[in-house]
Every structure is written in structure tokens, then in C-alpha cells.
Motif scaffolding. Sequence first.
Motif, PDB file in Angstrom:
ATOM      1  N   ASN A 143       0.809  -1.223   0.000  1.00 27.27           N
ATOM      2  CA  ASN A 143       0.000   0.000   0.000  1.00 27.27           C
ATOM      3  C   ASN A 143       0.842   1.273   0.000  1.00 27.27           C
ATOM      4  OD1 ASN A 143       1.011  -0.271   2.574  1.00 27.27           O
ATOM      5  ND2 ASN A 143      -0.873   0.375   3.601  1.00 27.27           N
ATOM      6  N   TYR A 144       2.172   1.132   0.139  1.00 18.86           N
ATOM      7  CA  TYR A 144       3.038   2.303   0.348  1.00 18.86           C
ATOM      8  C   TYR A 144       2.896   3.362  -0.745  1.00 18.86           C
ATOM      9  CZ  TYR A 144       7.362   4.965   1.076  1.00 18.86           C
ATOM     10  OH  TYR A 144       8.272   5.951   1.271  1.00 18.86           O
ATOM     11  N   LEU A 212      -2.135   8.015   9.057  1.00 12.63           N
ATOM     12  CA  LEU A 212      -2.787   7.182   8.052  1.00 12.63           C
ATOM     13  C   LEU A 212      -4.007   6.514   8.661  1.00 12.63           C
ATOM     14  CD1 LEU A 212       0.327   5.246   6.683  1.00 12.63           C
ATOM     15  CD2 LEU A 212      -0.830   7.158   5.574  1.00 12.63           C
ATOM     16  N   HIS A 214      -6.303   3.174   7.890  1.00 14.67           N
ATOM     17  CA  HIS A 214      -6.407   1.961   7.079  1.00 14.67           C
ATOM     18  C   HIS A 214      -7.839   1.446   7.212  1.00 14.67           C
ATOM     19  CE1 HIS A 214      -1.957   1.833   7.207  1.00 14.67           C
ATOM     20  NE2 HIS A 214      -2.128   2.231   8.450  1.00 14.67           N
ATOM     21  N   TYR A 297      -8.302   1.258  11.136  1.00 19.10           N
ATOM     22  CA  TYR A 297      -7.159   1.230  12.039  1.00 19.10           C
ATOM     23  C   TYR A 297      -6.317   2.472  11.781  1.00 19.10           C
ATOM     24  CZ  TYR A 297      -2.453   0.079  13.623  1.00 19.10           C
ATOM     25  OH  TYR A 297      -1.216   0.131  14.206  1.00 19.10           O
ATOM     26  N   ASP A 298      -6.047   3.242  12.796  1.00 24.90           N
ATOM     27  CA  ASP A 298      -5.162   4.394  12.590  1.00 24.90           C
ATOM     28  C   ASP A 298      -4.083   4.460  13.658  1.00 24.90           C
ATOM     29  OD1 ASP A 298      -6.684   5.187  14.688  1.00 24.90           O
ATOM     30  OD2 ASP A 298      -7.296   7.106  13.854  1.00 24.90           O
ATOM     31  N   GLY A 299      -3.651   3.297  14.095  1.00 22.24           N
ATOM     32  CA  GLY A 299      -2.511   3.258  15.015  1.00 22.24           C
ATOM     33  C   GLY A 299      -2.922   2.972  16.442  1.00 22.24           C
ATOM     34  N   VAL A 300      -1.914   2.622  17.243  1.00 23.98           N
ATOM     35  CA  VAL A 300      -2.154   2.405  18.675  1.00 23.98           C
ATOM     36  C   VAL A 300      -2.203   3.782  19.334  1.00 23.98           C
ATOM     37  CG1 VAL A 300      -1.238   1.373  20.782  1.00 23.98           C
ATOM     38  CG2 VAL A 300      -0.885   0.240  18.592  1.00 23.98           C
TER      39      VAL A 300
ATOM     40  N   ALA B  43       2.165   1.185   7.596  1.00 26.98           N
ATOM     41  CA  ALA B  43       1.118   1.059   8.610  1.00 26.98           C
ATOM     42  C   ALA B  43       1.426   1.960   9.807  1.00 26.98           C
ATOM     43  CB  ALA B  43       1.018  -0.387   9.080  1.00 26.98           C
ATOM     44  N   ASN B  44       0.379   2.456  10.381  1.00 22.71           N
ATOM     45  CA  ASN B  44       0.538   3.279  11.580  1.00 22.71           C
ATOM     46  C   ASN B  44       1.016   2.438  12.752  1.00 22.71           C
ATOM     47  OD1 ASN B  44      -0.201   5.637  10.479  1.00 22.71           O
ATOM     48  ND2 ASN B  44      -1.990   5.966  11.781  1.00 22.71           N
ATOM     49  N   LEU B  45       1.808   3.042  13.631  1.00 17.43           N
ATOM     50  CA  LEU B  45       2.227   2.333  14.839  1.00 17.43           C
ATOM     51  C   LEU B  45       1.589   2.997  16.056  1.00 17.43           C
ATOM     52  CD1 LEU B  45       5.955   1.721  13.879  1.00 17.43           C
ATOM     53  CD2 LEU B  45       4.073   0.088  13.778  1.00 17.43           C
ATOM     54  N   VAL B  90       8.961   5.954  10.884  1.00 12.69           N
ATOM     55  CA  VAL B  90       8.864   7.391  10.625  1.00 12.69           C
ATOM     56  C   VAL B  90       8.109   8.047  11.784  1.00 12.69           C
ATOM     57  CG1 VAL B  90       8.046   9.149   9.012  1.00 12.69           C
ATOM     58  CG2 VAL B  90       8.770   6.908   8.152  1.00 12.69           C
ATOM     59  N   LYS B 181       4.713   5.804  12.121  1.00 10.96           N
ATOM     60  CA  LYS B 181       4.292   4.739  11.199  1.00 10.96           C
ATOM     61  C   LYS B 181       5.516   3.976  10.738  1.00 10.96           C
ATOM     62  CE  LYS B 181       4.080   8.087   7.446  1.00 10.96           C
ATOM     63  NZ  LYS B 181       3.201   8.889   6.594  1.00 10.96           N
ATOM     64  N   VAL B 183       7.349   1.775   7.575  1.00 16.16           N
ATOM     65  CA  VAL B 183       7.350   1.393   6.165  1.00 16.16           C
ATOM     66  C   VAL B 183       8.161   0.106   6.090  1.00 16.16           C
ATOM     67  CG1 VAL B 183       7.962   2.059   3.823  1.00 16.16           C
ATOM     68  CG2 VAL B 183       7.235   3.805   5.467  1.00 16.16           C
TER      69      VAL B 183
END
Lengths: 467, 190
Positions: A143-144, A212, A214, A297-300, B43-45, B90, B181, B183
Motif C-alpha cells: 500500500n506504500y 494514516l 487503514h 485502524y489508525d494506530g495504537v 502502517a501506523n504504529l 517514521v 508509522k 514502512v
Amino acid sequence: MKWLFFLGVFVSLHSQNKQLLYGFKEVPQQLLLNPGGQVDYRGYIGVPILSHIHFNAGITGFSAFDIFADDGRDFNQKLREVAYSMDSKDFVGFNQQLDIFSAGFSVNTSLEDKLFISFGMYQESDIFTYFPKDYAILANEGNYNNLNRRFDFGQLSVSAEVLSVFHIGVNKKINSKWTLGIRGKIYSSIAQLSSTKNQGSFITVPTANNNLNHIFDLDMKLQTSGISFLREPDVNDELEVLKKRLLFGGNLGVGIDLGFTHQPAPEWTIDASLQDIGFINYSKDVKNFILDKYLEYDGVQSVFPQVTSGQTAQDYWDEVSSDFEELVEIDSTTTSYTKWRPIKLNSSVSYNFGRKINKECNCLDKLDPTFQNRVGAHLFAMKRPNHLQWALSLFYFRKFYKNLQIKTTYTVDAFSFTNVGLGMSAALGPVQFYIMADNLLEYQNLAKSQSVSLQLGFNYIFKNNEN
Amino acid sequence: MKTQSFFIKYISLLFVLGTCFSCIKDTDFEQYDTLIIYPIVEANLVNAQEPAASFVDSSGAELPSISDQVIFDVFNSDFSVDNLIKAELVFGITNSINKAFQIKMDFYDSADALQHTFSIDIDNSPTNTLLFTEHIEVFENMNLLALKSTLKLEITITMISNPTSVILTPDSEGSILLVSKGVFYLKISS
């Protein structure tokens, strides 16, 4: 996975079009395509297992050669080029039929009236899948570099089935102009799977502050029946199950074929048929898999429990991972389902010419008084999950003498514009052999071909009394 | 008639031979064995937003630092270990507090041994405007091995005395926003 690849690339097929066999009235198996075809023999018996062997495979968008050419170029580069040049309307299909037994005979219902009854049993396999392009792009790129791109999960559309069909048909010549026919069928499905009504998507949306989102929106369904025997530990047990299902022990269905031939004048023939107007009800050994989920989902969020009180980041991570586990958790049911058979239409118009006429009356003359040549056009169409598959052929039929007929076709369809086919039926006494193949121009290198179709068989024909 | 029968035999022979001896040339189906794809997954972390008041305890005194631990069982999963060839984490930090910070990231394995660490310095925002700092930590080679053995990430935000010597109170303005996030560069082969 490897076999799937080969299936897709090499065995890949060309629908169920039998443009060479259709209307080839010397070959009894044409009655399977049009129960209202013309019959000019008293009866026939197909040589068991050998009376009709049909194999048909096709792909659109590329050929095996595009990927597997031994040209020293990087395999993955070639694969990428092919995947990017295709779209989600491209497909791969495979169809195979094998007559187990077949026979036909004419019955006098009165002095004038005759019926032709034909019956038999055949086994058929059909696999069809569209190319799920978005899945391929997502797997290849991730998806990058695809933020804001909606990956369509509905592009997954696949169906496969192995079944046996018992059929009995009635064919009646009403008068010199009309021949009508109908064939009843009982389907016994040995194994079936289909996933053709999928919806859903995956998208990654950039939001404020470099963040982001998702979004997973899944609505997928896979229906299967009869595949549990694959888990039988003993091969003999598997064979037992197969034998039983071949003989009406599978999921049953019914269907009919309809057809006619009309000759408004001796020179002109118009015919048409509809095959497989029917359905199968799948209730035995059914297993359906359902994935109907939505997740954003947008992160923890929210670390530092000292200052936010309540939920800790660890809890939150657990929650996220369980959300993801739940997202891919597949529900299964055993609800029965019904599927329509893929309906097929054949129709042709042809012109007959070149009748052999002896100027002098001679009772011992053995010349064939029928037309020696026929030219015409043939249309084939078939219902596929997301579209109507079609093919248009021009054909020329030639009798060399009573025991040898040849038909050649030029076909335009989704696979190619250069499909030339040749079919031949030859008889040695009452034993008939026929063989038909298309895409002959590609036979010098099959790997370059996008479709291959082959039919052959042996019959024992009871000819009409000639006196 | 003779010519015709010769013609027929010839055609039939050609046809049967053609069908039987059609061939597949100049191809190598073994190439399939080398199928490799290189997807890049983003993806977000961890995200967090703390107002200035979060750095003040209940008695009104400044906290020197706050920290939290997050368990990530993705970096050390079999899938990552087998397929991850490079990763970039990042971090985007937006600070509007009139206080400088240092954010330290410590990566611990399952035995609680420190595998990797780095810090990001954040300037103070004297007029409480949004100041954005980005940090990209690249994991390759040895670093990547460290990431693949990571189970726990500890994030510590430490306040640094700033030139204006402002002391935070529960009424101080601004907040610090952390967005992170990953990569992930994957190599998946058949």
C-alpha cells in the motif's frame, strides 16, 4: 500453488464453445449441443469412454509464452508486465467433458412418424476465474505507493465444479422443414466451489499530521460442497466416494436443453439451441465460508498511562491485535444453496450447395444425392458470473464422400481474432472416428496460444437402409 | 477420384499428425520457481497526544519525564523474520509547548535485553505555534536483526530545560503530538 499456476497459464482454456461439432450432423454428439439437430441414421452406440473426449482451455490478456519464454529476461519482470497489462475482466477458463456411455436409436411411432431417442452419461469439469488485478497489485506493490487507492476485493470471482450428467433426449422431425428436440438432464455434482459474489475493499487514507487511516471493508463468501472427501486419509475411500457421487450420489439437480433446426428451403438451414437450463441444489457435504467485517485502524493510541488514566497502551495494543484477529476470522455455515448451471446458446445460419445429380437415371448409382458443401455463420454465447462470453464463427463444411466430412471454422472471440479450426469425421464401415481442434495456427507453438480446444471420439453408427 | 482420395489421405494425415505433434517451444516452465515479489507496506504504529498539563503532577510540580511500554509482537513474528528486508520507522512530532523535549525509543527483546535505541530532540515552541520535527529511523543489516528480535518498545519523553526557563503549570498552553508509522520492505519468494 504451482499446479494453480499451470492451470492458469498452460491448461488455461477457451470456454465451452464447440463451433466445429455444432451442426456436424454426421457426428451423433452434436445432439448434445442441439437436441433438435438433424439426424440421418437409425442409431448409434458410442464407444464407452471414447465416444466424446473434449478438452477446452483459454485465457485472455496473455499467453504462457509471454511469461515462460526462454528469452533470458527476468521472470518476475515479465510477470509484472503481464499482470499490469491485464484487467479484472480478463479470465481463465477450463472445461473438460468425457462421455462415459452414449447411444441413440430411432423409434417408429406410426408408419410415418419417427422419434429419435438418445441418451447417455458424461462427466464434466469446469473451472473459471477472473483475474483479480487489485489483489495482484496489492501483493506486488503493497500500500506504500498506493495511498488513497481503493483495492477492490470484489474482483475475486472463481468457480470450479466436477459433475456427472445423465441425459435423455427426444428428437423429432416434424416435416421437411422443422426438426425439434428436447433433452432432460440429471446433474450429480461431485464437488463444487464458488466465490462469485464478493464485495469489499481496502484503502489507506492519509490524514492530518502525517497520519494514516487503514480501512478494511470485507464482504466475501466462498461456497463449497463435496470437497471434504479430500481429507479422507485412504485413497481407496476417496475413490469409493467419487464412484458413489458419479452415480447420482452427489448433490442433485435437473435441467433441460432445447433446440430446433429449420429448413425454409433445401438450401437454407437455421438452427438454435439453449443448453443447461437448470440448477443444482447443494445440500450434502456443504461448507460455506463467510467474511463480513469492517475495520478502521489508525494506530495504537494513547500511550503514557500515568497521565491519561484508565486504558493503558498495552491494553490498546491487545485490542488492536484482537481487532485484526477478528477481521480475518472466517465464519462457516452448512446452509444449502442452489446454483444455476451456466446457460449456453448456440445458433447458426447456413447455405447448402453443390448437390451431385446424375443426368441419367441409374438405380445402381451410389452417388450421394445430398448437398456436398455448406457455408454459414455460428454464434455461441454463455453466461459467466460477470459477463456474457461469446464467439462468432464462419464455417465451411465439405463432404468428400459419404464416409469423410471436413469442417473448417474461423472464430472471433475474447481470446483471439486468428482462430482457425479444423474438424473431420471419417467412417470405416459402421465405425466412425472424429477429431476436431481449433487454434491450428498456434499449434506450431502451443505456448503462444491463448486457447486450445480439442474433441475426439469413436462411434458405431447404424446407417439408414439405403434401399 | 484418385486425386481426391490422395488429397483426403494427405489432409487427414496432416491433421492427425498436427494434433499429435503440436509443440511448445522456446519456453522454460521451471522459471516459476523463482517467483519473488517486493511489496512495501505502510502502517501506523503508535500515536499519542499529551497537553502541557500532562507533564505536571497533582501537586503542580513538573514531571521530569513520562514513559510507556508497548508490546509489539509483529516485528519478531515468523512472517517478519522471514520476509522483512528493510524497515523505516517514521516519527512525526508536532510540539506547541514552550518546552524542549527528548524522545527516546528503546527496543527490548523477549529477555528484556536492550537491542536498539535512539533519541529525537524536540525544540521548544516559545509562542506555542506548531513546530514539526520528523525523524526516520532506518533498519537494515544489524539494525534489522535488532528490530526482528524486538518484542517491547519503551517510549520516554524527557523535558529539557529551555533557554526561556519557563516552568510548566496545569494552565500552560500547547501539546505534544506524536505520530509514528512503519514502512516495511518485504521480499516474499515462492
